[in-house]
Scaffold this active site. Sequence first.
Site, mmCIF file in Angstrom:
data_model
loop_
_atom_site.group_PDB
_atom_site.id
_atom_site.type_symbol
_atom_site.label_atom_id
_atom_site.label_comp_id
_atom_site.label_asym_id
_atom_site.label_seq_id
_atom_site.Cartn_x
_atom_site.Cartn_y
_atom_site.Cartn_z
ATOM 1 N N THR A 133 -12.788 109.328 7.929
ATOM 2 C CA THR A 133 -13.469 109.675 6.761
ATOM 3 C C THR A 133 -14.663 109.161 6.270
ATOM 4 O O THR A 133 -15.861 109.306 6.313
ATOM 5 C CB THR A 133 -12.389 110.519 5.799
ATOM 6 N N GLU A 143 -17.363 119.911 -14.575
ATOM 7 C CA GLU A 143 -16.005 119.297 -14.911
ATOM 8 C C GLU A 143 -15.263 119.511 -16.013
ATOM 9 O O GLU A 143 -15.495 119.630 -17.322
ATOM 10 C CB GLU A 143 -16.808 117.654 -15.189
ATOM 11 N N ALA A 189 -12.743 102.557 -0.012
ATOM 12 C CA ALA A 189 -12.941 102.232 1.512
ATOM 13 C C ALA A 189 -13.101 100.563 1.332
ATOM 14 O O ALA A 189 -12.236 99.553 1.476
ATOM 15 C CB ALA A 189 -14.565 102.156 2.386
ATOM 16 N N HIS A 222 -36.345 86.345 -13.019
ATOM 17 C CA HIS A 222 -37.247 86.658 -14.055
ATOM 18 C C HIS A 222 -38.673 86.736 -13.089
ATOM 19 O O HIS A 222 -38.902 86.562 -12.312
ATOM 20 C CB HIS A 222 -37.658 86.271 -15.040
#
Length: 473
Positions: A46, A206, A327, A450
């Site tokens: 998948t 949800e 995975a 930075h």
Amino acid sequence: MTQTAKVTETDVLVIGGGTGGYSTALRAAALGLRVVLVERDKVGGTCLHRGCVPSKAMLHAAELVDGIAEARERWGVKATLESVDWPALVATRDDIVDRNHRGVTGHLAHAGVEVVRGSAELTSPRGARIAGYGEVTARRGIVLATGSRPRTLPGLVADGRRVVTSDDALFAAGLPESVLVLGGGAIGVEYASLHRSMGARVTLVEAADRLVPLEDADVSRHLTRGLKKRGIDVRTGARLLEAAVLDDGVRAAVRTPRGETRTVRAQRLLVAVGRVPVTDGLGLAAAGLGTDERGHVVPADWDRLETSVPGIHVVGDLLPPPSLGLAHASFAEGLLVAETLAGLRPAPVDYAAVPRVTYSAPQTASVGLSEAGARDAGHDVVVGTMPLTAVAKGMVHGQGGMVKVVAERNGRVLGVHLVGPHVSEMIAESQLIVGWDAEPSDVARHVHPHPTLSEAVGEAFLTLAGRGLHQRA
């Protein structure tokens, strides 16, 4: 490459060729074991063919689309999006998947793994019957790696056109003008983000009271804010009551947290309410195995991922928590089992140190315990946060986000949680911090470059160590 003569006996038989299965096979072969790998579809499973890889390819294209809008609206670059050439986009996605597939099959062939196309059914604790091939016996052991499939809802049949799952959403024809996404976990959020970038009107529903409910509450809050800012209609604490498939889309009735019923219309309904293990036809009973109430095959020994039947191991989505159904966790599980079968004594998988990523816009990336999880576990917790917009590179991106560090008071780092652009590429450092039980002072002495987004990570640890430059603990 399958040999001419059929193999009837091998050292290791791996059933399932997804990430957990093929990583087991490759490592076992590298350790000198003879391996047969059975896969009913395509090696890669998948993740490679329907999930991780193609979805992230599409999300990259979505990021490019978003970049055009940002260039025009924020940077004065007079760019416009003429259109999305869907067939061309799909062709690029499929080429990436195909090249990865050829790479995996090439690695297996080079390693000498016998790859058999078919379905396998256990016949004993050491044997299995492969359809169209025959019986194979494994001297060292059998590895179950058959993966998972999308969870469906009663009475709601995915047709691949109006109602789709995460397995077929990428392959439905064209781009819908509107989509209702059911499920606010990582998969649902990613697909909501993708469709919004491509111009669709998106409603995200949800049932829990917040998105990505397994993550830290502040991660959910920042993610929700970012998605709403992009125009996604986020509805948490809401439940689907019913849905009707129409000629031109779907009509859904959604119950709000206040008990009101709202009607949502969309061209497509995407069901992303989780995944369930695939064990049908595997013949577990013949080997003396069963599943738990959710269909998982539970190890008797988590250090070896070995079941109650000696010699039968399990990896990937067949495992219950604390395995993560990710995975990269499956890769680690495959390595562990292969080395165990080769007679080595590998360290168990440390699931607390496995990163979790949602590849939406904004992205989320976490490792270790949430603040609530740490407190529930009895830790005396201190928390350090740093907004990404407090560092120069965060201002450049202009997308908000944050770094949150959860640590024991005068002790080790328990969890790190990131929200913002490209944080999926920033979490590896925190994986080492959590996995090696570092304390904030250990991290604070290392200098972050930075200007980068990673400065915010460094600043959060400096603050917890009492050395903050731009904020105080």
